[in-house]
Design an enzyme around this catalytic site. Sequence first.
Site, mmCIF file in Angstrom:
data_model
loop_
_atom_site.group_PDB
_atom_site.id
_atom_site.type_symbol
_atom_site.label_atom_id
_atom_site.label_comp_id
_atom_site.label_asym_id
_atom_site.label_seq_id
_atom_site.Cartn_x
_atom_site.Cartn_y
_atom_site.Cartn_z
ATOM 1 N N GLU A 252 -100.345 37.413 2.117
ATOM 2 C CA GLU A 252 -100.562 38.813 1.721
ATOM 3 C C GLU A 252 -99.809 39.755 2.646
ATOM 4 O O GLU A 252 -99.107 40.670 2.193
ATOM 5 C CB GLU A 252 -102.062 39.130 1.758
ATOM 6 C CG GLU A 252 -102.860 38.441 0.666
ATOM 7 C CD GLU A 252 -104.355 38.611 0.830
ATOM 8 O OE1 GLU A 252 -105.082 38.406 -0.150
ATOM 9 O OE2 GLU A 252 -104.808 38.957 1.947
ATOM 10 N N HIS B 219 -104.341 39.250 -5.857
ATOM 11 C CA HIS B 219 -105.447 38.310 -6.030
ATOM 12 C C HIS B 219 -105.206 37.097 -5.134
ATOM 13 O O HIS B 219 -104.082 36.581 -5.086
ATOM 14 C CB HIS B 219 -105.546 37.871 -7.498
ATOM 15 C CG HIS B 219 -106.742 37.014 -7.771
ATOM 16 N ND1 HIS B 219 -108.011 37.527 -7.865
ATOM 17 C CD2 HIS B 219 -106.865 35.671 -7.946
ATOM 18 C CE1 HIS B 219 -108.863 36.537 -8.096
ATOM 19 N NE2 HIS B 219 -108.196 35.405 -8.144
#
Length: 207
Positions: free
Chosen positions: A192, A122
């Site tokens: 990420e 997320h």
Amino acid sequence: MQSFAHFSLFCASNLRVMKKNIAIFASGSGSNAENIIRYFQKNDSVQVSLVLSNKSDAYVLERAHRLGVPCNVFPKEDWIAGDEILAVLQEFRIDLIVLAGFLIRVPDLLLYAYPDKIINIHPALLPKYGGKGMYGDRVHQAVVAAGEKESGITIHYINEHYDKGDTIFQAVCPIFPTDSPDDVAKKIHALEYEHFPLVIEKLLNEK
């Protein structure tokens, strides 16, 4: 079920039996998926064996095809039921399911079949800025609008509720008053790309 790439399940299963196998679920461009696939191409014990999507025009399918990873598209009704998807996952001997920009709910059938084996990333520090409808640029816009001084990523297990599964890992980046949502997005993407494959590898090594 719409098949995007032709593959032999028998051959694929035999080739993958000695390695731990990852399935990636993705709905969009797939930059995270490609990063994960490329990372594990160098790994002798783990590989991305399958990419599944709910959208036939998702660019992640092109990325997977180009990198030689079998991929399939399932329509909405299959994602609601889950049985056809489960059958494919079992044929490929999947050990871990990774959500990388996957925008629909994972069916209960898969949650029960893969307890603590489905993870999501997320683009914020949960529990802030989570929940249904909070994804991608919507999250970054909300972070900037709130005047947050930091944001980051949360890698977590999934359960029946959006973004409510147990946290596995978080990484933080600073947010400056001059940052736009696009600036925040670039920082989040960097986190990420750096951390997601490493966390996946660590989880599989521990199992």
